[in-house]
Design a protein around this motif. Structure first.
Motif, short mmCIF file in Angstrom:
data_model
loop_
_atom_site.label_atom_id
_atom_site.label_comp_id
_atom_site.label_asym_id
_atom_site.label_seq_id
_atom_site.Cartn_x
_atom_site.Cartn_y
_atom_site.Cartn_z
N SER A 92 0.83 -1.22 0.00
CA SER A 92 0.00 0.00 0.00
C SER A 92 0.86 1.26 0.00
N ALA A 96 6.21 0.97 -3.26
CA ALA A 96 5.54 -0.07 -4.04
C ALA A 96 4.82 0.53 -5.24
N SER A 125 -3.41 -2.62 5.33
CA SER A 125 -4.61 -1.99 4.76
C SER A 125 -5.54 -3.05 4.18
N1 NDP Z 1 9.68 5.86 -1.30
C1 NDP Z 1 10.77 5.72 -2.04
O1 NDP Z 1 10.90 6.30 -3.12
C2 NDP Z 1 11.86 4.83 -1.55
C3 NDP Z 1 11.77 4.14 -0.37
N2 NDP Z 1 12.78 3.28 0.01
C4 NDP Z 1 12.68 2.47 1.22
O2 NDP Z 1 11.61 1.54 1.03
C5 NDP Z 1 10.95 1.29 2.24
C6 NDP Z 1 9.47 1.63 2.10
O3 NDP Z 1 9.35 2.98 1.73
P1 NDP Z 1 7.93 3.68 1.48
O4 NDP Z 1 7.07 2.87 0.59
O5 NDP Z 1 8.26 5.06 1.07
O6 NDP Z 1 7.32 3.67 2.94
P2 NDP Z 1 5.82 3.92 3.43
O7 NDP Z 1 5.89 4.84 4.59
O8 NDP Z 1 4.91 4.28 2.31
O9 NDP Z 1 5.45 2.49 4.03
C7 NDP Z 1 5.08 1.35 3.26
C8 NDP Z 1 3.91 0.64 3.93
O10 NDP Z 1 4.35 0.15 5.19
C9 NDP Z 1 3.27 0.25 6.13
N3 NDP Z 1 3.76 1.08 7.25
C10 NDP Z 1 4.17 2.36 7.22
N4 NDP Z 1 4.56 2.77 8.44
C11 NDP Z 1 4.41 1.73 9.25
C12 NDP Z 1 4.67 1.50 10.62
N5 NDP Z 1 5.16 2.46 11.39
N6 NDP Z 1 4.42 0.29 11.15
C13 NDP Z 1 3.93 -0.69 10.36
N7 NDP Z 1 3.68 -0.54 9.06
C14 NDP Z 1 3.90 0.63 8.50
C15 NDP Z 1 2.11 0.92 5.43
O11 NDP Z 1 1.22 -0.09 4.97
P3 NDP Z 1 -0.06 -0.58 5.82
O12 NDP Z 1 -0.44 0.49 6.77
O13 NDP Z 1 -1.11 -0.84 4.78
O14 NDP Z 1 0.41 -1.81 6.49
C16 NDP Z 1 2.75 1.56 4.22
O15 NDP Z 1 1.86 1.64 3.13
C17 NDP Z 1 11.68 2.13 3.29
O16 NDP Z 1 12.66 1.30 3.87
C18 NDP Z 1 12.36 3.23 2.47
O17 NDP Z 1 13.52 3.69 3.07
C19 NDP Z 1 13.86 3.08 -0.80
C20 NDP Z 1 14.00 3.73 -1.98
C21 NDP Z 1 13.03 4.69 -2.44
#
Ligand code: NDP
Ligand SMILES: O=C1O[C@H](COP(=O)(O)O)[C@@H](O)[C@H](O)[C@H]1O
Length: 410
Positions: A92, A96, A125
């Motif tokens: 979500s 992704a 989600s």
């Molecule tokens: N965004 C980018 O462009 C990049 C990100 N990254 C790395 O990829 C990883 C994911 O990044 P990103 O997608 O931006 O992160 P998000 O903050 O969008 O988190 C991804 C998903 O994880 C779940 N989530 C978020 N926070 C929490 C929490 N505190 N506890 C439990 N679940 C949580 C949520 O899904 P739900 O609530 O549905 O479970 C959310 O949709 C990170 O390690 C980041 O450093 C690396 C390269 C690029």
């Protein structure tokens, strides 16, 4: 609108040991780069990764997703039809949506995915398969050269995408995922890949739950995990993360990713440097006065505020993406393009910056946001000023673990 602008300034003296102006000082090691020619596609550098799989291959092209027998999780059976299941954990989220699903579609479009594959999204989600498909479809683009049959291909791709909701730290959701994966594998020889697109503080929870309930038994196909940076916030927490992951996985099952290394421009840096007789002799402090690596985003922190508050923009992109580029730019020619050899030269290059900071000439200067220079130095480290967020147009001093340097004239 707030913007993030980081500059990485490499002083020419950084080349001094790397490319001595007195060429007799150190014998020059010549190693012509090898490339992999993928039929009808661009040339790829061949590099063996630290966990034994080809580095480019580790990004899906050979041995990882084509379901050839290899990798941890026991030897995959030699015969029969193979299938690969890719589960995007954190489906979500931002990464992704923005990168992983579009990249998987690009692989599908170019026929890099095996014939039998299934993609699952997993997150807390609540959503249906259809809702996930709708979300994904908004970010899929036909960014590849030939755009023929793109929407037809998108439909086919989306039909192979499914969703399972569940917690990260409980096995219940992963049990259900395992059940659905087994159903989709339909008696074929399975391989499973989990892409951890989640905040780092829940990496270990997911690996624990997924490895206990949704990984393949030994003697079956492989089970692998892709882990996104940051790999900890300093060397202690990075070591702790690795130790924790290894409680549940073999090193061969863990693939750490830095997506900047997959950018064509970055890949081409090695080709530019080591395949061009024109550039090779010029790539030294004698001819290059100043190098700046500038990371610039024309949007604000968006949803990343909490993450930046914990890790900081420097840890987010500088001590991984930009430092990797700096090392590829300034390192000495590796003895081969095996990943270990490239890694050794990169480490030597970065260590050189570190060692030379007392002598003044070697310097790494970082500018955060409005152009304010940020010195990465021991004094800051000792003062414990770590990991402040860069938000809006102003940034505080931040510490990059293991790297120090000085601004001009300091
Ligand atoms: N965004 C980018 O462009 C990049 C990100 N990254 C790395 O990829 C990883 C994911 O990044 P990103 O997608 O931006 O992160 P998000 O903050 O969008 O988190 C991804 C998903 O994880 C779940 N989530 C978020 N926070 C929490 C929490 N505190 N506890 C439990 N679940 C949580 C949520 O899904 P739900 O609530 O549905 O479970 C959310 O949709 C990170 O390690 C980041 O450093 C690396 C390269 C690029
Ligand atoms: O790793 C990250 O990179 C992105 C920038 O990637 P790009 O390929 O779009 O240049 C950055 O936005 C994100 O904060 C960071 O975690």
């Amino acid at each position: 609108m707030a913007a993030i602008d980081l500059r990485f300034h490499l002083h020419p003296a950084a080349f001094s040991s790397v490319h001595p102006s007195n060429s007799s000082a150190k014998p020059h090691r010549h190693c012509p780069p090898q490339r992999v020619h993928a039929a009808g596609r661009r040339c790829l550098l061949r590099a063996k990764s630290s966990n034994g799989h080809p580095q480019i291959g580790a990004s899906f092209s050979d041995g990882v997703l084509d379901a050839k027998p290899s990798g941890a999780g026991g030897p995959a059976p030699e015969q029969g039809e193979h299938t690969v299941s890719i589960t995007v954990v954190g489906a979500s989220g931002d990464l992704a949506k923005k990168k992983i699903f579009p990249a998987l579609f690009a692989l599908f479009y170019e026929d890099w995915l095996p014939e039998h594959f299934t993609i699952f999204g997993y997150a807390r989600s609540k959503m249906s398969d259809e809702e996930l498909r709708n979300i994904i479809s908004m970010t899929l683009t036909c960014r590849i050269d030939q755009r023929a049959n793109c929407s037809e291909k998108m439909d086919k791709f989306l039909k192979r995408c499914f969703y399972q909701s569940g917690q990260y730290n409980s096995e219940e959701g992963f049990h259900e995922l395992d059940r659905k994966l087994t159903e989709k594998e339909a008696g074929k020889l399975p391989n499973r890949l989990f892409y951890l697109s989640i905040p780092p503080n829940i990496f270990v929870d997911v690996v624990r739950s997924a490895s206990r309930t949704a990984s393949l038994p030994s003697g079956s196909g492989w089970t692998r995990f892709i882990v996104e940076k940051p790999f900890g916030r300093d060397s202690e927490s990075s070591g702790e993360l690795t130790r924790s992951l290894k409680m549940y996985l073999e090193e061969e099952q863990i693939f750490r990713i830095d997506h900047y290394l997959g950018k064509e421009l970055v890949e081409n840096l090695s080709v530019l440097r080591f395949s061009n007789l024109v550039f090779q002799p010029l790539w030294s402090r004698d001819y290059i006065r100043n190098v700046q690596l500038i990371f610039s985003e024309d949007f604000g922190t968006e949803g990343r505020g909490g993450y930046f508050d914990n890790y900081g923009i420097i840890r987010d992109i500088m001590q991984n993406h930009l430092l990797q580029i700096l090392a590829l730019f300034a390192m000495e020619t590796p003895v081969s393009l095996a990943a270990e050899d490239i890694r050794n030269e990169k480490v030597a290059c970065v260590a050189e910056q570190y060692d030379r900071s007392d002598e003044k000439p070697g310097e790494i200067v970082c500018y955060a946001s409005s152009g304010e220079s940020v010195a990465i130095d021991e004094e800051a480290e000792a003062g414990g000023r770590g990991g402040g967020a860069v938000q809006g147009a102003h940034a505080g001093r931040e510490v990059v673990p293991g790297v120090r340097g000085r601004p001009d004239g300091a």
